[in-house]
Design an enzyme around this catalytic site. Structure first.
Site, short mmCIF file in Angstrom:
data_model
loop_
_atom_site.label_atom_id
_atom_site.label_comp_id
_atom_site.label_asym_id
_atom_site.label_seq_id
_atom_site.Cartn_x
_atom_site.Cartn_y
_atom_site.Cartn_z
N HIS A 49 0.91 -1.39 -0.22
CA HIS A 49 -0.23 -0.01 -0.25
C HIS A 49 0.80 1.10 0.13
O HIS A 49 2.32 1.44 0.11
CB HIS A 49 -1.20 0.39 1.43
CG HIS A 49 -0.01 0.35 2.42
ND1 HIS A 49 0.12 -0.77 3.26
CD2 HIS A 49 0.40 0.75 3.45
CE1 HIS A 49 0.73 -1.07 4.46
NE2 HIS A 49 0.91 0.30 4.26
P1 TYD Z 1 -1.45 -2.31 7.84
O1 TYD Z 1 -0.92 -1.21 8.09
O2 TYD Z 1 -1.79 -3.52 5.94
O3 TYD Z 1 -0.06 -4.01 7.79
P2 TYD Z 1 1.07 -4.68 7.02
O4 TYD Z 1 1.77 -3.25 6.02
O5 TYD Z 1 1.95 -4.28 7.92
O6 TYD Z 1 1.09 -5.16 6.23
O7 TYD Z 1 -2.37 -3.30 9.06
C1 TYD Z 1 -2.80 -4.87 9.64
C2 TYD Z 1 -3.97 -4.29 9.94
O8 TYD Z 1 -3.72 -3.68 11.46
C3 TYD Z 1 -5.07 -4.09 9.10
O9 TYD Z 1 -6.55 -4.17 9.31
C4 TYD Z 1 -5.29 -2.16 9.98
C5 TYD Z 1 -4.53 -2.50 11.36
N1 TYD Z 1 -3.83 -2.01 12.12
C6 TYD Z 1 -4.33 -0.79 13.04
O10 TYD Z 1 -5.66 -1.51 13.24
N2 TYD Z 1 -3.33 0.09 13.36
C7 TYD Z 1 -2.53 0.38 13.01
O11 TYD Z 1 -1.91 1.70 13.53
C8 TYD Z 1 -1.73 -0.47 11.60
C9 TYD Z 1 -0.22 -0.49 11.26
C10 TYD Z 1 -2.73 -0.77 11.23
#
Ligand code: TYD
Length: 141
Positions: A49
């Site tokens: 993303h």
């Molecule tokens: P995501 O940012 O997509 O993780 P990565 O980039 O490591 O794959 O986040 C994963 C999940 O966690 C998504 O459902 C959003 C949630 N999340 C929160 O609730 N709070 C946060 O501060 C972050 C970064 C993610």
């Protein structure tokens, strides 16, 4: 924008080392949130993303994580394999992270609170926004 930063290492081999960073000093934003990712199986890809407004600093206090950054015009790879390395990932940079070593930990300092509507999770939508100049010169290498 993105940029690799090397933090100061204070200490010596006999007693270990300490590194630090501070809002608006060696990182160019105010930190509002810290989060971290752990117990990730080796070979896993996370991320996938970009953000509309969020600026972040990534660092890996233990392990090896390969980060691929993409500004919509080109890609660049950074290996986070040492606790004194920090990778600034500004708004408008698509990022993918690959776990290379068992028990690697990814820590992130972010410029704002969690907000799902700041995420761009569709790569074609990301490319469209780059083409439209959504981030203009903030998106330069
Ligand atoms: P995501 O940012 O997509 O993780 P990565 O980039 O490591 O794959 O986040 C994963 C999940 O966690 C998504 O459902 C959003 C949630 N999340 C929160 O609730 N709070 C946060 O501060 C972050 C970064 C993610």
């Amino acid at each position: 924008m993105y940029k690799l930063i090397t933090f100061k290492q204070i200490g010596r081999i006999e007693i270990g080392f300490l590194s630090f960073f501070e809002s608006n000093q060696n990182i160019p934003f105010e930190i509002k949130r810290i989060y971290y990712t752990y117990y990730v199986p080796v070979g896993t890809k996370r991320g996938g993303h970009a953000h509309r407004e969020l600026n972040q600093l990534l660092w890996c206090p233990y392990g090896k994580i390969n980060v691929i950054l993409d500004d919509g015009k080109g890609k660049k790879e950074f290996l986070l394999d040492s606790p004194e390395k920090g990778l600034l990932v500004g708004k408008g940079i698509w990022h993918d992270m690959y776990w290379i070593k068992e028990n690697s930990v990814l820590c992130v300092a972010a410029s704002d609170y969690y907000n799902e509507s700041d995420y761009i999770r569709d790569y074609n939508n990301f490319l469209k926004l780059v083409k439209e100049g959504y981030w203009k010169d903030e998106n330069k290498l």
